[in-house]
Write an enzyme that holds these catalytic residues in place. Structure first.
Site, PDB file in Angstrom:
ATOM      1  N   ALA A  47       0.858  -1.178   0.000  1.00 27.55           N
ATOM      2  CA  ALA A  47       0.000   0.000   0.000  1.00 27.55           C
ATOM      3  C   ALA A  47       0.894   1.228   0.000  1.00 27.55           C
ATOM      4  O   ALA A  47       2.049   1.167   0.440  1.00 27.55           O
ATOM      5  CB  ALA A  47      -0.882  -0.025   1.241  1.00 27.55           C
TER       6      ALA A  47
ATOM      7  N   GLY B  86       0.365  -4.888   0.919  1.00 25.78           N
ATOM      8  CA  GLY B  86      -0.869  -4.839   0.133  1.00 25.78           C
ATOM      9  C   GLY B  86      -0.682  -5.402  -1.273  1.00 25.78           C
ATOM     10  O   GLY B  86      -1.638  -5.908  -1.871  1.00 25.78           O
TER      11      GLY B  86
ATOM     12  N   GLU C 131      -1.094  -8.986  -0.824  1.00 22.76           N
ATOM     13  CA  GLU C 131      -2.532  -9.247  -0.594  1.00 22.76           C
ATOM     14  C   GLU C 131      -3.308  -9.212  -1.917  1.00 22.76           C
ATOM     15  O   GLU C 131      -4.198 -10.030  -2.141  1.00 22.76           O
ATOM     16  CB  GLU C 131      -3.104  -8.219   0.387  1.00 22.76           C
ATOM     17  CG  GLU C 131      -2.579  -8.447   1.795  1.00 22.76           C
ATOM     18  CD  GLU C 131      -3.063  -7.402   2.778  1.00 22.76           C
ATOM     19  OE1 GLU C 131      -2.787  -6.204   2.546  1.00 22.76           O
ATOM     20  OE2 GLU C 131      -3.705  -7.772   3.768  1.00 22.76           O
TER      21      GLU C 131
ATOM     22  N   GLU D  95       4.598  -5.312   6.946  1.00 24.19           N
ATOM     23  CA  GLU D  95       3.801  -4.385   7.761  1.00 24.19           C
ATOM     24  C   GLU D  95       4.280  -4.314   9.199  1.00 24.19           C
ATOM     25  O   GLU D  95       4.271  -3.259   9.831  1.00 24.19           O
ATOM     26  CB  GLU D  95       2.319  -4.805   7.756  1.00 24.19           C
ATOM     27  CG  GLU D  95       1.564  -4.471   6.488  1.00 24.19           C
ATOM     28  CD  GLU D  95       1.638  -5.560   5.439  1.00 24.19           C
ATOM     29  OE1 GLU D  95       2.585  -6.370   5.468  1.00 24.19           O
ATOM     30  OE2 GLU D  95       0.732  -5.585   4.569  1.00 24.19           O
TER      31      GLU D  95
END
Ligand code: CO8
Length: 258
Positions: A66, A109, A112, A132
């Protein structure tokens, strides 16, 4: 002008391509990019010419996570009110098969997003991880759930708690990816496999995908009931009649996708 700012979208030979397109920041995923990705998937899902969707990243990463710049000042209440993950949830409703072609980094992300694909083909030099924990946060777009269901608790714990990066060879051994491929052949091999799926009767492909997903979410008994109904449903299709007739007549079937 393309309507997309953060992705590139194209279509050929029955395949739909979505390429993450922020190479300068290793395809860091910001919120408008998520909206573009989800909308592109949904458009391909409605497009009769597209049978299989391939997701990849431009440059030296699939996606390095992200966008940290975008979220660094977020507060918990902002995030609750934003409710951004409902957009990600829509990816689970895509009916057509999605193959991720991963080169370079697939982190946070980005990993993911890769795990939202039905299958993953990766370059031998790809690397996967959930960093993360090193930022004082944790995965939020399904990482702890999807990875654990895929590889089991112990391995997922190692991966998620350490924040370490893992090689494509490790990902292959643990069943996270389907193939590790020489980087220069990644797209060619992925397309070759996607075209094979595109040539199959698309209703069978659709209901097999749906049933496999139920195996992940449902109990064995519920999943078996679901599978059975889908099996019956295919006997209402023209392709079932054609496929079996062609077998009996010893000729190639001509599937119509209905
Ligand atoms: N966000 C924003 N910018 C990034 C990101 C990122 N995740 N990753 C890389 N970039 C930028 C860098 O800042 C740099 O920009 P600039 O050139 O302007 O300085 C550019 O991309 C190139 O990166 P590096 O110079 O760092 O390249 P290196 O080859 O030295 O390192 C790494 C590559 C190891 C991948 C390194 O960039 C890195 O560690 N990136 C961050 C990885 C990370 O921590 N990802 C997890 C983010 S948190 C997350 O994903 C939470 C998910 C929550 C749900 C999803 C909601 C959308």
């Amino acid at each position: 002008m393309s309507k997309h700012e953060y992705i590139a979208v194209s279509e050929r030979d029955g395949l739909g391509f979505i390429e993450l397109n922020r190479p300068k920041v290793l395809n860091a995923i910001n919120r408008p990019m998520v909206s573009e990705i989800v909308e592109a998937f949904e458009e391909f899902d409605r497009n009769d010419n597209v049978k299989v969707i391939i997701l990849s990243g431009k440059g030296r990463a699939f996606a390095a996570g992200a966008d940290i710049d975008e979220m660094s000042e977020d507060g918990a209440i902002d995030l609750e009110l934003l409710n951004q993950f409902t957009e990600w949830d829509r990816l689970a409703w895509i009916k057509k098969p999605i193959i991720g072609a991963v080169q370079g980094f697939a982190l946070g992300g980005g990993f993911e997003l890769a795990l939202c694909c039905d299958m993953l083909f990766a370059a031998e030099d790809a690397s996967f991880g959930f960093p993360e924990v090193n930022l004082g946060v944790m995965p939020g777009a399904g990482g702890t759930q999807r990875l654990t269901k895929l590889i089991g608790k112990s391995r997922a714990m190692e991966w998620l708690l350490s924040g370490d990066r893992f090689t494509a060879a490790q990902a292959l051994e643990w069943g996270v990816i389907n193939r590790a491929i020489a980087p220069e052949l990644l797209m060619e091999e992925t397309e070759k496999f996607a075209k094979k799926l595109a040539s199959k009767p698309s209703l069978s492909i659709r209901l097999i995908k749906e049933s496999v997903h139920k195996a992940v979410d449902y109990s064995l008994y519920e999943g078996m009931q679901y599978e059975r109904k889908n099996f019956y449903l295919l006997f209402a299709s023209e392709d079932q009649k054609e496929g079996m007739k062609a077998f009996v007549e010893k000729r190639k079937p001509h599937f119509k996708g209905k």
